[in-house]
Each structure stands twice: as structure tokens, then as C-alpha cells.
Design a protein around this motif. Structure first.
Motif, mmCIF file in Angstrom:
data_model
loop_
_atom_site.group_PDB
_atom_site.id
_atom_site.type_symbol
_atom_site.label_atom_id
_atom_site.label_comp_id
_atom_site.label_asym_id
_atom_site.label_seq_id
_atom_site.Cartn_x
_atom_site.Cartn_y
_atom_site.Cartn_z
ATOM 1 N N SER A 228 0.843 -1.190 0.000
ATOM 2 C CA SER A 228 0.000 0.000 0.000
ATOM 3 C C SER A 228 0.882 1.244 0.000
ATOM 4 O O SER A 228 2.040 1.204 0.388
ATOM 5 C CB SER A 228 -0.906 0.008 1.238
ATOM 6 O OG SER A 228 -0.122 0.064 2.412
ATOM 7 N N VAL A 229 0.309 2.343 -0.449
ATOM 8 C CA VAL A 229 0.979 3.641 -0.441
ATOM 9 C C VAL A 229 0.021 4.641 0.185
ATOM 10 O O VAL A 229 -1.103 4.793 -0.274
ATOM 11 C CB VAL A 229 1.352 4.105 -1.869
ATOM 12 C CG1 VAL A 229 2.025 5.469 -1.817
ATOM 13 C CG2 VAL A 229 2.225 3.085 -2.557
ATOM 14 N N VAL A 230 0.483 5.285 1.262
ATOM 15 C CA VAL A 230 -0.321 6.308 1.929
ATOM 16 C C VAL A 230 0.556 7.537 2.103
ATOM 17 O O VAL A 230 1.582 7.479 2.777
ATOM 18 C CB VAL A 230 -0.831 5.813 3.301
ATOM 19 C CG1 VAL A 230 -1.600 6.914 4.009
ATOM 20 C CG2 VAL A 230 -1.686 4.562 3.156
ATOM 21 N N SER A 231 0.169 8.627 1.457
ATOM 22 C CA SER A 231 0.898 9.896 1.555
ATOM 23 C C SER A 231 2.388 9.740 1.268
ATOM 24 O O SER A 231 3.230 10.301 1.963
ATOM 25 C CB SER A 231 0.699 10.521 2.940
ATOM 26 O OG SER A 231 -0.660 10.791 3.166
ATOM 27 N N GLY A 232 2.734 8.941 0.276
ATOM 28 C CA GLY A 232 4.130 8.769 -0.114
ATOM 29 C C GLY A 232 4.875 7.703 0.664
ATOM 30 O O GLY A 232 6.022 7.413 0.363
ATOM 31 N N LEU A 233 4.246 7.099 1.678
ATOM 32 C CA LEU A 233 4.876 6.041 2.462
ATOM 33 C C LEU A 233 4.509 4.699 1.845
ATOM 34 O O LEU A 233 3.350 4.312 1.815
ATOM 35 C CB LEU A 233 4.415 6.103 3.916
ATOM 36 C CG LEU A 233 5.059 5.111 4.860
ATOM 37 C CD1 LEU A 233 6.544 5.409 5.021
ATOM 38 C CD2 LEU A 233 4.369 5.138 6.216
ATOM 39 N N HIS A 234 5.527 4.009 1.332
ATOM 40 C CA HIS A 234 5.314 2.738 0.654
ATOM 41 C C HIS A 234 5.549 1.599 1.638
ATOM 42 O O HIS A 234 6.591 1.535 2.280
ATOM 43 C CB HIS A 234 6.305 2.586 -0.506
ATOM 44 C CG HIS A 234 6.142 3.614 -1.566
ATOM 45 N ND1 HIS A 234 5.723 3.304 -2.824
ATOM 46 C CD2 HIS A 234 6.319 4.956 -1.561
ATOM 47 C CE1 HIS A 234 5.661 4.396 -3.557
ATOM 48 N NE2 HIS A 234 6.027 5.419 -2.798
ATOM 49 N N GLN A 235 4.581 0.674 1.764
ATOM 50 C CA GLN A 235 4.732 -0.513 2.595
ATOM 51 C C GLN A 235 4.361 -1.724 1.760
ATOM 52 O O GLN A 235 3.309 -1.753 1.141
ATOM 53 C CB GLN A 235 3.805 -0.468 3.813
ATOM 54 C CG GLN A 235 4.209 0.523 4.859
ATOM 55 C CD GLN A 235 3.308 0.419 6.073
ATOM 56 O OE1 GLN A 235 2.120 0.667 5.981
ATOM 57 N NE2 GLN A 235 3.877 0.032 7.192
ATOM 58 N N ARG A 236 5.261 -2.727 1.760
ATOM 59 C CA ARG A 236 4.946 -3.965 1.044
ATOM 60 C C ARG A 236 5.745 -5.113 1.635
ATOM 61 O O ARG A 236 6.925 -4.972 1.881
ATOM 62 C CB ARG A 236 5.158 -3.819 -0.455
ATOM 63 C CG ARG A 236 6.545 -3.496 -0.890
ATOM 64 C CD ARG A 236 6.661 -3.105 -2.347
ATOM 65 N NE ARG A 236 6.046 -4.020 -3.261
ATOM 66 C CZ ARG A 236 6.067 -3.893 -4.573
ATOM 67 N NH1 ARG A 236 6.697 -2.888 -5.121
ATOM 68 N NH2 ARG A 236 5.483 -4.764 -5.343
ATOM 69 N N PRO A 237 5.073 -6.232 1.886
ATOM 70 C CA PRO A 237 5.794 -7.412 2.367
ATOM 71 C C PRO A 237 6.746 -7.919 1.301
ATOM 72 O O PRO A 237 6.447 -7.860 0.102
ATOM 73 C CB PRO A 237 4.683 -8.428 2.628
ATOM 74 C CG PRO A 237 3.434 -7.610 2.782
ATOM 75 C CD PRO A 237 3.624 -6.441 1.875
ATOM 76 N N GLU A 238 7.897 -8.400 1.743
ATOM 77 C CA GLU A 238 8.861 -8.960 0.797
ATOM 78 C C GLU A 238 9.557 -10.161 1.418
ATOM 79 O O GLU A 238 9.680 -10.268 2.634
ATOM 80 C CB GLU A 238 9.875 -7.922 0.344
ATOM 81 C CG GLU A 238 10.687 -7.301 1.439
ATOM 82 C CD GLU A 238 11.670 -6.266 0.915
ATOM 83 O OE1 GLU A 238 12.808 -6.256 1.411
ATOM 84 O OE2 GLU A 238 11.321 -5.479 0.014
ATOM 85 N N TYR A 239 9.989 -11.065 0.555
ATOM 86 C CA TYR A 239 10.672 -12.280 0.969
ATOM 87 C C TYR A 239 12.084 -12.247 0.384
ATOM 88 O O TYR A 239 12.244 -12.047 -0.818
ATOM 89 C CB TYR A 239 9.914 -13.512 0.477
ATOM 90 C CG TYR A 239 8.522 -13.585 1.075
ATOM 91 C CD1 TYR A 239 8.303 -14.291 2.248
ATOM 92 C CD2 TYR A 239 7.445 -12.919 0.480
ATOM 93 C CE1 TYR A 239 7.039 -14.335 2.811
ATOM 94 C CE2 TYR A 239 6.189 -12.958 1.046
ATOM 95 C CZ TYR A 239 5.982 -13.669 2.211
ATOM 96 O OH TYR A 239 4.738 -13.708 2.779
ATOM 97 N N ASN A 240 13.079 -12.452 1.240
ATOM 98 C CA ASN A 240 14.486 -12.343 0.829
ATOM 99 C C ASN A 240 15.216 -13.666 1.054
ATOM 100 O O ASN A 240 14.972 -14.347 2.040
ATOM 101 C CB ASN A 240 15.196 -11.265 1.654
ATOM 102 C CG ASN A 240 14.508 -9.933 1.546
ATOM 103 O OD1 ASN A 240 14.475 -9.334 0.490
ATOM 104 N ND2 ASN A 240 13.940 -9.462 2.635
ATOM 105 N N VAL A 241 16.111 -13.986 0.126
ATOM 106 C CA VAL A 241 16.976 -15.147 0.288
ATOM 107 C C VAL A 241 18.337 -14.804 -0.292
ATOM 108 O O VAL A 241 18.448 -14.163 -1.330
ATOM 109 C CB VAL A 241 16.357 -16.409 -0.382
ATOM 110 C CG1 VAL A 241 16.229 -16.251 -1.886
ATOM 111 C CG2 VAL A 241 17.160 -17.635 -0.033
ATOM 112 N N ASP A 242 19.396 -15.182 0.445
ATOM 113 C CA ASP A 242 20.768 -14.958 -0.033
ATOM 114 C C ASP A 242 21.073 -15.890 -1.184
ATOM 115 O O ASP A 242 20.569 -17.007 -1.232
ATOM 116 C CB ASP A 242 21.769 -15.191 1.096
ATOM 117 C CG ASP A 242 21.652 -14.120 2.181
ATOM 118 O OD1 ASP A 242 21.202 -13.013 1.871
ATOM 119 O OD2 ASP A 242 22.024 -14.434 3.324
#
Length: 91
Positions: free
Chosen positions: A77-91
Motif C-alpha cells: 500500500s501507499v499512503v501519503s508517499g509512504l510505501h509498505q509492502r511485504p517482501e521475501y528475501n533469500v541470499d
């Protein structure tokens, strides 16, 4: 693999001395901070049909300091320029 929620505040910066300006702003407001410069190489991938984009997802491979990390970014989601999104990371 780990899951995190990325929170970004994105700005368009036109000032060349932005590091000095931000540092002074923080100092003027008595905010303790630490500054680092990191040189990142990011490559984003999708299919020719933009299948990931249509799902509001992204696939990125980031290289930093000789290490590689693959990230799947999910819809957020984006609220007033603040971006939030779940992400999955792997080396």
C-alpha cells in the motif's frame, strides 16, 4: 528465507548537496543518526507479458559487497508517499 515488511519513503531529490542538507536538518532537530554510503546494484525481472507487474509484485536481485540477495516483493500500500509492502528475501 526471511519475510519482512519494507517501509520506504521516496523522495525526488534535485539538490546536489543532499547529504549535507539532510545531516544539518537532523542535527538542527537534535536527532541522533548514523550515515553510510552503500553502492548497490539492483536488477529487476519480469516476463515479456509483465505477469509479475500485473500481480503488483516484483522480483529483484541485489548485489552489495560481492553478496547477492533475491527478493520477491508482494502487493502493498501507499499512503501519503509512504510505501509498505511485504517482501521475501533469500541470499
Amino acid at each position: 528465507m526471511n519475510m519482512a515488511t519494507e517501509i520506504e519513503l521516496k523522495y525526488i531529490v534535485l539538490e546536489q548537496e543532499i547529504e549535507a542538507i539532510i545531516s544539518q536538518l537532523l542535527l538542527d532537530n537534535n536527532i541522533t543518526f548514523e550515515s553510510q554510503v552503500k553502492h548497490l546494484n539492483n536488477c529487476y525481472f519480469d516476463t515479456p507479458e509483465l505477469a509479475l507487474r500485473k500481480l503488483d509484485m516484483g522480483l529483484r536481485v541485489r548485489t552489495y559487497n560481492g553478496e547477492h540477495e533475491q527478493t520477491i516483493k508482494t502487493a502493498g500500500s501507499v499512503v501519503s508517499g509512504l510505501h509498505q509492502r511485504p517482501e521475501y528475501n533469500v541470499d
